[in-house]
Design a protein around this motif. Structure first.
Motif, PDB file in Angstrom:
ATOM      1  N   GLU A   9       0.960  -1.212  -0.080  1.00 12.88           N
ATOM      2  CA  GLU A   9       0.055   0.571   0.002  1.00 12.88           C
ATOM      3  C   GLU A   9       1.339   1.415  -0.011  1.00 12.88           C
ATOM      4  OE1 GLU A   9      -3.607  -0.288   2.820  1.00 12.88           O
ATOM      5  OE2 GLU A   9      -3.036  -2.453   2.996  1.00 12.88           O
ATOM      6  N   VAL A  10       1.335   1.628  -1.238  1.00 11.23           N
ATOM      7  CA  VAL A  10       1.857   2.315  -2.140  1.00 11.23           C
ATOM      8  C   VAL A  10       1.233   3.658  -2.282  1.00 11.23           C
ATOM      9  CG1 VAL A  10       4.401   3.986  -1.288  1.00 11.23           C
ATOM     10  CG2 VAL A  10       4.130   1.540  -0.710  1.00 11.23           C
ATOM     11  N   ALA A  11       1.333   5.331  -2.364  1.00  7.47           N
ATOM     12  CA  ALA A  11       0.323   5.698  -3.307  1.00  7.47           C
ATOM     13  C   ALA A  11       0.329   7.032  -2.850  1.00  7.47           C
ATOM     14  CB  ALA A  11      -1.283   4.942  -3.651  1.00  7.47           C
ATOM     15  N   ASP A  12       0.369   7.995  -3.987  1.00  6.05           N
ATOM     16  CA  ASP A  12       0.434   9.154  -3.510  1.00  6.05           C
ATOM     17  C   ASP A  12       0.926   9.942  -2.062  1.00  6.05           C
ATOM     18  OD1 ASP A  12      -1.055   9.853  -5.557  1.00  6.05           O
ATOM     19  OD2 ASP A  12      -2.984   9.181  -5.079  1.00  6.05           O
ATOM     20  N   GLY A  13       2.388   9.906  -1.913  1.00  3.91           N
ATOM     21  CA  GLY A  13       3.023  10.260  -0.869  1.00  3.91           C
ATOM     22  C   GLY A  13       2.398   9.825   0.344  1.00  3.91           C
ATOM     23  N   ARG A  14       1.865   8.885   0.259  1.00  4.12           N
ATOM     24  CA  ARG A  14       1.420   7.934   1.464  1.00  4.12           C
ATOM     25  C   ARG A  14       1.578   6.553   1.785  1.00  4.12           C
ATOM     26  NH1 ARG A  14       0.745  12.594   3.251  1.00  4.12           N
ATOM     27  NH2 ARG A  14      -0.736  13.823   4.200  1.00  4.12           N
ATOM     28  N   ALA A  15       2.160   6.282   2.447  1.00  2.27           N
ATOM     29  CA  ALA A  15       1.733   4.431   2.468  1.00  2.27           C
ATOM     30  C   ALA A  15       1.244   4.062   4.078  1.00  2.27           C
ATOM     31  CB  ALA A  15       3.303   4.538   2.722  1.00  2.27           C
ATOM     32  N   VAL A  16       0.656   2.437   4.055  1.00  5.48           N
ATOM     33  CA  VAL A  16       0.089   1.929   5.282  1.00  5.48           C
ATOM     34  C   VAL A  16       0.924   0.614   5.340  1.00  5.48           C
ATOM     35  CG1 VAL A  16      -1.932   1.112   6.247  1.00  5.48           C
ATOM     36  CG2 VAL A  16      -1.976   3.302   4.853  1.00  5.48           C
ATOM     37  N   LEU A  17       0.935   0.863   6.380  1.00  9.37           N
ATOM     38  CA  LEU A  17       1.392  -0.608   7.174  1.00  9.37           C
ATOM     39  C   LEU A  17       0.603  -1.774   8.131  1.00  9.37           C
ATOM     40  CD1 LEU A  17       4.049  -2.681   6.205  1.00  9.37           C
ATOM     41  CD2 LEU A  17       4.662  -0.924   9.025  1.00  9.37           C
ATOM     42  N   SER A  18      -0.052  -2.565   8.331  1.00 13.52           N
ATOM     43  CA  SER A  18      -0.745  -3.645   8.426  1.00 13.52           C
ATOM     44  C   SER A  18      -0.371  -5.039   9.091  1.00 13.52           C
ATOM     45  CB  SER A  18      -2.376  -2.653   7.851  1.00 13.52           C
ATOM     46  OG  SER A  18      -2.254  -3.826   6.856  1.00 13.52           O
ATOM     47  N   GLY A  19      -1.331  -5.161  10.001  1.00 12.04           N
ATOM     48  CA  GLY A  19      -1.051  -6.556  10.346  1.00 12.04           C
ATOM     49  C   GLY A  19       0.100  -6.651  11.085  1.00 12.04           C
ATOM     50  N   THR A  20       0.484  -7.679  11.310  1.00 13.90           N
ATOM     51  CA  THR A  20       1.548  -8.963  12.130  1.00 13.90           C
ATOM     52  C   THR A  20       2.490  -7.427  11.528  1.00 13.90           C
ATOM     53  OG1 THR A  20       2.813 -10.059  10.559  1.00 13.90           O
ATOM     54  CG2 THR A  20       1.350 -10.956  11.810  1.00 13.90           C
ATOM     55  N   ASP A  21       2.964  -6.443  10.901  1.00 18.82           N
ATOM     56  CA  ASP A  21       3.998  -6.389  10.639  1.00 18.82           C
ATOM     57  C   ASP A  21       4.155  -4.840  11.189  1.00 18.82           C
ATOM     58  OD1 ASP A  21       6.041  -7.960   9.220  1.00 18.82           O
ATOM     59  OD2 ASP A  21       5.693  -6.670   8.129  1.00 18.82           O
ATOM     60  N   ALA A  22       2.462  -4.401  11.389  1.00 21.91           N
ATOM     61  CA  ALA A  22       2.502  -3.119  12.055  1.00 21.91           C
ATOM     62  C   ALA A  22       2.449  -3.407  13.919  1.00 21.91           C
ATOM     63  CB  ALA A  22       0.844  -2.546  11.912  1.00 21.91           C
ATOM     64  N   HIS A  23       2.056  -4.338  14.136  1.00 23.93           N
ATOM     65  CA  HIS A  23       1.944  -5.077  15.186  1.00 23.93           C
ATOM     66  C   HIS A  23       3.431  -5.103  15.634  1.00 23.93           C
ATOM     67  CE1 HIS A  23       0.749  -6.876  19.458  1.00 23.93           C
ATOM     68  NE2 HIS A  23       1.774  -7.459  19.021  1.00 23.93           N
ATOM     69  N   VAL A  28       5.813  -3.902  19.664  1.00 22.49           N
ATOM     70  CA  VAL A  28       7.957  -4.799  19.839  1.00 22.49           C
ATOM     71  C   VAL A  28       8.925  -4.078  19.535  1.00 22.49           C
ATOM     72  CG1 VAL A  28       9.159  -6.163  19.056  1.00 22.49           C
ATOM     73  CG2 VAL A  28       6.743  -7.065  18.942  1.00 22.49           C
ATOM     74  N   MET A  29       9.022  -2.944  18.664  1.00 24.27           N
ATOM     75  CA  MET A  29       9.919  -1.636  18.317  1.00 24.27           C
ATOM     76  C   MET A  29       9.730  -0.043  19.252  1.00 24.27           C
ATOM     77  SD  MET A  29      12.086  -3.443  16.563  1.00 24.27           S
ATOM     78  CE  MET A  29      12.949  -2.330  16.623  1.00 24.27           C
ATOM     79  N   ARG A  30       8.302  -0.126  19.570  1.00 29.64           N
ATOM     80  CA  ARG A  30       7.598   0.531  20.858  1.00 29.64           C
ATOM     81  C   ARG A  30       7.912   2.266  19.357  1.00 29.64           C
ATOM     82  NH1 ARG A  30       4.691  -1.207  24.323  1.00 29.64           N
ATOM     83  NH2 ARG A  30       5.929  -3.269  25.253  1.00 29.64           N
ATOM     84  N   ALA A  31       7.398   2.224  18.314  1.00 29.48           N
ATOM     85  CA  ALA A  31       7.865   2.962  17.648  1.00 29.48           C
ATOM     86  C   ALA A  31       6.605   3.960  17.434  1.00 29.48           C
ATOM     87  CB  ALA A  31       7.641   3.015  16.084  1.00 29.48           C
ATOM     88  N   GLY A  32       6.435   6.041  17.352  1.00 26.66           N
ATOM     89  CA  GLY A  32       6.058   6.750  17.824  1.00 26.66           C
ATOM     90  C   GLY A  32       5.883   7.544  16.635  1.00 26.66           C
ATOM     91  N   ILE A  33       5.092   9.037  16.338  1.00 26.53           N
ATOM     92  CA  ILE A  33       4.814   9.330  15.985  1.00 26.53           C
ATOM     93  C   ILE A  33       6.073  10.517  15.213  1.00 26.53           C
ATOM     94  CG2 ILE A  33       3.500  11.195  14.951  1.00 26.53           C
ATOM     95  CD1 ILE A  33       2.252   9.422  15.642  1.00 26.53           C
ATOM     96  N   GLY A  34       6.296  10.070  14.307  1.00 26.23           N
ATOM     97  CA  GLY A  34       7.938  11.400  13.486  1.00 26.23           C
ATOM     98  C   GLY A  34       8.504   9.993  13.647  1.00 26.23           C
ATOM     99  N   ASP A  35       8.701   9.118  13.850  1.00 27.48           N
ATOM    100  CA  ASP A  35       9.719   7.781  13.761  1.00 27.48           C
ATOM    101  C   ASP A  35       9.839   7.658  12.041  1.00 27.48           C
ATOM    102  OD1 ASP A  35      10.687   7.850  16.245  1.00 27.48           O
ATOM    103  OD2 ASP A  35       9.829   6.247  16.729  1.00 27.48           O
ATOM    104  N   GLU A  36      11.429   6.818  11.471  1.00 21.92           N
ATOM    105  CA  GLU A  36      11.580   6.746  10.166  1.00 21.92           C
ATOM    106  C   GLU A  36      11.802   4.819  10.226  1.00 21.92           C
ATOM    107  OE1 GLU A  36      14.192   9.204   8.576  1.00 21.92           O
ATOM    108  OE2 GLU A  36      13.086  11.066   8.312  1.00 21.92           O
ATOM    109  N   VAL A  37      11.471   4.451   9.477  1.00 18.77           N
ATOM    110  CA  VAL A  37      11.352   3.436   8.516  1.00 18.77           C
ATOM    111  C   VAL A  37      12.160   3.094   7.700  1.00 18.77           C
ATOM    112  CG1 VAL A  37      10.148   2.164  10.726  1.00 18.77           C
ATOM    113  CG2 VAL A  37       8.856   2.427   7.869  1.00 18.77           C
ATOM    114  N   VAL A  38      12.565   2.376   6.915  1.00 19.80           N
ATOM    115  CA  VAL A  38      12.574   2.224   5.293  1.00 19.80           C
ATOM    116  C   VAL A  38      11.371   0.795   5.155  1.00 19.80           C
ATOM    117  CG1 VAL A  38      13.542   0.437   3.589  1.00 19.80           C
ATOM    118  CG2 VAL A  38      14.960   1.911   5.439  1.00 19.80           C
TER     119      VAL A  38
END
Length: 243
Positions: A9-23, A28-38
């Motif tokens: 799910e990547v389009a128009d400058g946005r992307a969505v991560l869902s399911g087990t990876d989002a969990h 697990v990684m305790r990510a927060g607003i503003g954090d960056e991932v590849v």
């Protein structure tokens, strides 16, 4: 180093991560607003994603312009591997992904020891193994593991999809180095390796009739789980992707 996740799910400058990876990212990684991932999209492009919002097991990102993954080989290689016994296919898939394979297709042939059994459930597991290996080794896409083909004729019927098909035969054949040197523009290559019992003579003839180039892997007979990895490593090296 930012963590790596795969999404379709990547389009128009946005992307969505869902399911087990989002969990995993949130809990697990305790990510927060503003954090960056590849983020790796379905087109083998990578994006730098900055977390914009998190709702349950759904994370929304703003993403940079995509850039080609440096981990993806220039040559797209599909491995047709005869179905081995005792779970050895899992190791072929795992290490094949590390070496750069784009797709793995198991098949049954005359001298296969293994027989078809619960293949749909196995295929789900094989694709999970491919995904785990892709994440571990930093791939830009998740290689696909196809459902097994029922016989060698079904394998040969797919040869028309490729620029070059290499049939690795225990009886020997042309020099792999020379074959690849003679086909520098081959962007889609298929590798075909055999079972514990090797290939029947009629299967070798069928491969040649379908347009495959018969090649060898040296003077020693390799095990059926060794041959596909040796073939893949050799092709990746000779096409410049393991330099």
């Amino acid at each position: 180093m930012p963590h790596r996740y795969f999404t379709r799910e990547v389009a128009d400058g946005r992307a969505v991560l869902s399911g087990t990876d989002a969990h995993h990212l949130v809990h697990v990684m305790r990510a927060g607003i503003g954090d960056e991932v590849v983020l790796c999209g379905p087109d083998a492009l990578e994006y730098t994603g900055r977390i914009e919002s998190m709702e349950g097991d759904r994370v929304v990102f703003t993403v940079s312009e995509g850039y080609p993954s440096t981990a993806e080989p220039r040559t797209k290689v599909t491995l047709y591997a005869a179905y081995p016994k005792q779970g050895k296919l899992e190791e072929v898939i795992r290490h094949g992904v590390e070496l750069g394979v784009t797709r793995v297709v198991p098949f049954f042939s005359r001298y296969c020891v293994a027989a078809p059994k619960k293949e749909e459930a196995k295929n789900e597991r094989y694709n999970r193994i491919a995904a785990e290996a892709a994440k571990q080794c930093g791939r830009g896409l998740i290689p696909e593991v196809g459902m097994p083909l029922p016989d060698f004729a079904s394998v040969c019927a797919q040869f028309g999809q490729y620029d070059l098909v290499l049939f690795f035969y225990e009886g020997g054949g042309r020099s792999l180095r020379q074959v690849l040197a003679d086909a520098p523009d081959a962007a889609r290559i298929a590798l075909v390796t055999g079972s514990e019992g090797g290939f029947a003579p009629e299967e070798s003839a069928l491969a040649a009739d379908a347009g495959a180039v018969t090649v060898g892997l040296g003077p020693r007979i390799l095990r059926c789980e060794t041959a596909p990895l040796a073939a893949l490593a050799a092709v990746m090296t000779l096409t410049g992707d393991l330099e």
